[in-house]
Structure formats: structure tokens, C-alpha cells
Design a protein around this motif. Structure first.
Motif, PDB file in Angstrom:
ATOM      1  N   SER A   1       0.817  -1.205   0.000  1.00 26.92           N
ATOM      2  CA  SER A   1       0.000   0.000   0.000  1.00 26.92           C
ATOM      3  C   SER A   1       0.857   1.263   0.000  1.00 26.92           C
ATOM      4  CB  SER A   1      -0.923  -0.009   1.223  1.00 26.92           C
ATOM      5  OG  SER A   1      -1.717   1.140   1.235  1.00 26.92           O
ATOM      6  N   PHE A   2       1.840   1.305   0.893  1.00 19.48           N
ATOM      7  CA  PHE A   2       2.711   2.490   0.953  1.00 19.48           C
ATOM      8  C   PHE A   2       3.597   2.586  -0.295  1.00 19.48           C
ATOM      9  CE2 PHE A   2       1.449   2.880   5.346  1.00 19.48           C
ATOM     10  CZ  PHE A   2       1.494   4.253   5.552  1.00 19.48           C
ATOM     11  N   PHE A   3       4.034   1.442  -0.804  1.00 25.53           N
ATOM     12  CA  PHE A   3       4.900   1.438  -1.978  1.00 25.53           C
ATOM     13  C   PHE A   3       4.147   1.933  -3.221  1.00 25.53           C
ATOM     14  CE2 PHE A   3       7.367  -1.020  -5.304  1.00 25.53           C
ATOM     15  CZ  PHE A   3       8.514  -0.258  -5.199  1.00 25.53           C
ATOM     16  N   ILE A   4       2.957   1.379  -3.453  1.00 21.88           N
ATOM     17  CA  ILE A   4       2.160   1.832  -4.595  1.00 21.88           C
ATOM     18  C   ILE A   4       1.736   3.287  -4.390  1.00 21.88           C
ATOM     19  CG2 ILE A   4      -0.029   1.527  -5.826  1.00 21.88           C
ATOM     20  CD1 ILE A   4       0.313  -1.478  -5.517  1.00 21.88           C
ATOM     21  N   GLY A   5       1.399   3.630  -3.153  1.00 20.60           N
ATOM     22  CA  GLY A   5       1.057   5.024  -2.854  1.00 20.60           C
ATOM     23  C   GLY A   5       2.211   5.969  -3.154  1.00 20.60           C
ATOM     24  N   PHE A   6       3.431   5.514  -2.897  1.00 26.20           N
ATOM     25  CA  PHE A   6       4.610   6.326  -3.180  1.00 26.20           C
ATOM     26  C   PHE A   6       4.775   6.518  -4.693  1.00 26.20           C
ATOM     27  CE2 PHE A   6       9.291   6.844  -3.677  1.00 26.20           C
ATOM     28  CZ  PHE A   6       9.384   8.078  -3.063  1.00 26.20           C
TER      29      PHE A   6
ATOM     30  N   THR B   1      -0.482   3.235 -10.821  1.00 27.86           N
ATOM     31  CA  THR B   1      -0.858   2.401  -9.674  1.00 27.86           C
ATOM     32  C   THR B   1      -1.780   1.255 -10.093  1.00 27.86           C
ATOM     33  OG1 THR B   1      -2.732   3.804  -9.010  1.00 27.86           O
ATOM     34  CG2 THR B   1      -0.571   4.338  -8.092  1.00 27.86           C
ATOM     35  N   ILE B   2      -2.658   1.509 -11.040  1.00 19.75           N
ATOM     36  CA  ILE B   2      -3.519   0.431 -11.544  1.00 19.75           C
ATOM     37  C   ILE B   2      -2.656  -0.655 -12.170  1.00 19.75           C
ATOM     38  CG2 ILE B   2      -5.212  -0.165 -13.337  1.00 19.75           C
ATOM     39  CD1 ILE B   2      -6.527   2.618 -12.774  1.00 19.75           C
TER      40      ILE B   2
END
Length: 195
Positions: free
Chosen positions: A157-162, A173-174
Motif C-alpha cells: 500500500s505504501f509502496f504503490i502510494g509512493f 498504480t492500476i
């Protein structure tokens, strides 16, 4: 009367019933993202259009490569840690073990689009990186009692959010989310999960 475990409930449900529950959940998430954008975006069309950049290089470097990195880490841990640490109660196996290839692709695409629209497209865009990343991890309720799975989904979650923080591109992100989910779904379908 003893409360049934998630595994016991799953065993009573057909693969079709589990899949329908997953699709219903994704439709609710998609609806929440659309409703949220109506209320939170100043301009609805501009709010979504500003987050969709079909930049192939950006999608590759910030979507494909990070997705593959997460997969590498997940698969490494899957084969290094005891199987019970990666057991989600059988949900993923029930959903993907007997599904056709086209169905796996379609379902994982629906999941990636709906979840990224809500958590990055609306929540991250309006409330920030930290809140969206935490809420994404907490949404995966079945992982809350499994420390390895919870840490894994929190990291993802944090990695994709970054990646979204760096690019502001929802297609990034998708793409990352889809790659992670579709490869793990095929891993399950091929009977490789937990071997």
C-alpha cells in the motif's frame, strides 16, 4: 454457539458465491470512488482526467517495474516462510484455483481499477498519502490477524502510494496493482501457491 471461522464459512460457499461476493465488494468500492469524487472534486471530469496520463515510460518505470519487485519479494517470502504465515483463510485459493485465464485477467483488472480509483484516485488525492495507504491496508480485514500478510499489504500500500505520490498517475498504480494480483492469481491457478 461457537462462531464459525472464515475458513469454515468459505468451505460452505461455492467458488461462484465467493466470486460474486468479491465482485459485489468491488462494485461497492467503485461506487464509493465515484460518489466520493462527486463530493470531493471541484471539477469531476478534470479531477479524474488529471490523474490519467497514458505515458508508457512512466507506466513502465513506476508501474510495471515496482509491480514486479513486489512480486519478487512476495514469492521469495512465500517459499521461505512457513505456509501458515501466508494463509489468508483460503479466500484467494477459493477465488482463483478453478477460474479460467480470461476470468482471472478480468477479475484482477476490476480489483485493480476499483481499489486504485478509491484509494489513490480519491482518498490519496484528497486526504494524502498516509491516510490512503493505511485505509487500503486496513480494508484487507482478513489480513489483520496474520502479521506477515498485514505487513505485506501495508508495504504494498505504501509502496504503490509512493509511486502515485511521485507521478500523480492513476494508470501507474492500476498497472502495478494489476500485475501483482494477476501473477499471484495465476500462481494460485497453477497450483504453485504454498508449494
Amino acid at each position: 454457539m461457537k462462531k464459525k471461522t472464515q475458513g469454515e464459512i468459505l468451505n460452505q460457499m461455492s467458488d461462484r458465491e465467493v466470486s460474486l461476493q468479491l465482485i459485489l465488494t468491488q462494485l461497492i468500492i467503485l461506487s464509493l470512488s465515484l460518489i466520493g469524487s462527486v463530493f470531493l472534486f471541484d471539477d469531476l471530469l478534470e479531477g479524474w482526467a488529471s490523474q490519467l496520463h497514458p505515458d508508457v515510460g512512466e507506466i513502465f518505470y513506476f508501474g510495471v517495474l515496482p509491480g514486479l519487485l513486489v512480486l519478487f519479494i512476495d514469492l521469495f517470502l512465500l517459499y521461505r516462510l512457513p505456509r501458515r504465515m501466508y494463509d489468508d483463510g483460503g479466500v484467494n485459493i477459493k477465488v482463483f484455483r478453478n477460474r479460467s485465464a480470461l476470468s482471472i485477467i478480468g477479475l484482477t483488472m476490476i480489483v485493480a481499477i476499483s481499489e486504485e480509483m478509491l484509494f489513490r484516485g480519491v482518498l490519496h488525492a484528497e486526504f494524502g498519502y498516509f491516510i490512503a495507504s493505511i485505509l487500503f491496508a486496513v480494508m484487507h480485514l482478513r489480513y489483520l490477524t496474520k502479521i506477515v500478510l498485514f505487513i505485506s499489504v501495508l508495504f504494498v500500500s505504501f509502496f504503490i502510494g509512493f509511486m502515485y505520490e511521485l507521478t500523480g498517475n492513476l494508470l501507474v498504480t492500476i498497472t502495478a496493482h494489476f500485475i501483482i494480483d494477476v501473477v499471484l492469481a495465476f500462481w494460485i491457478r497453477l497450483g504453485k501457491w504454498g508449494e
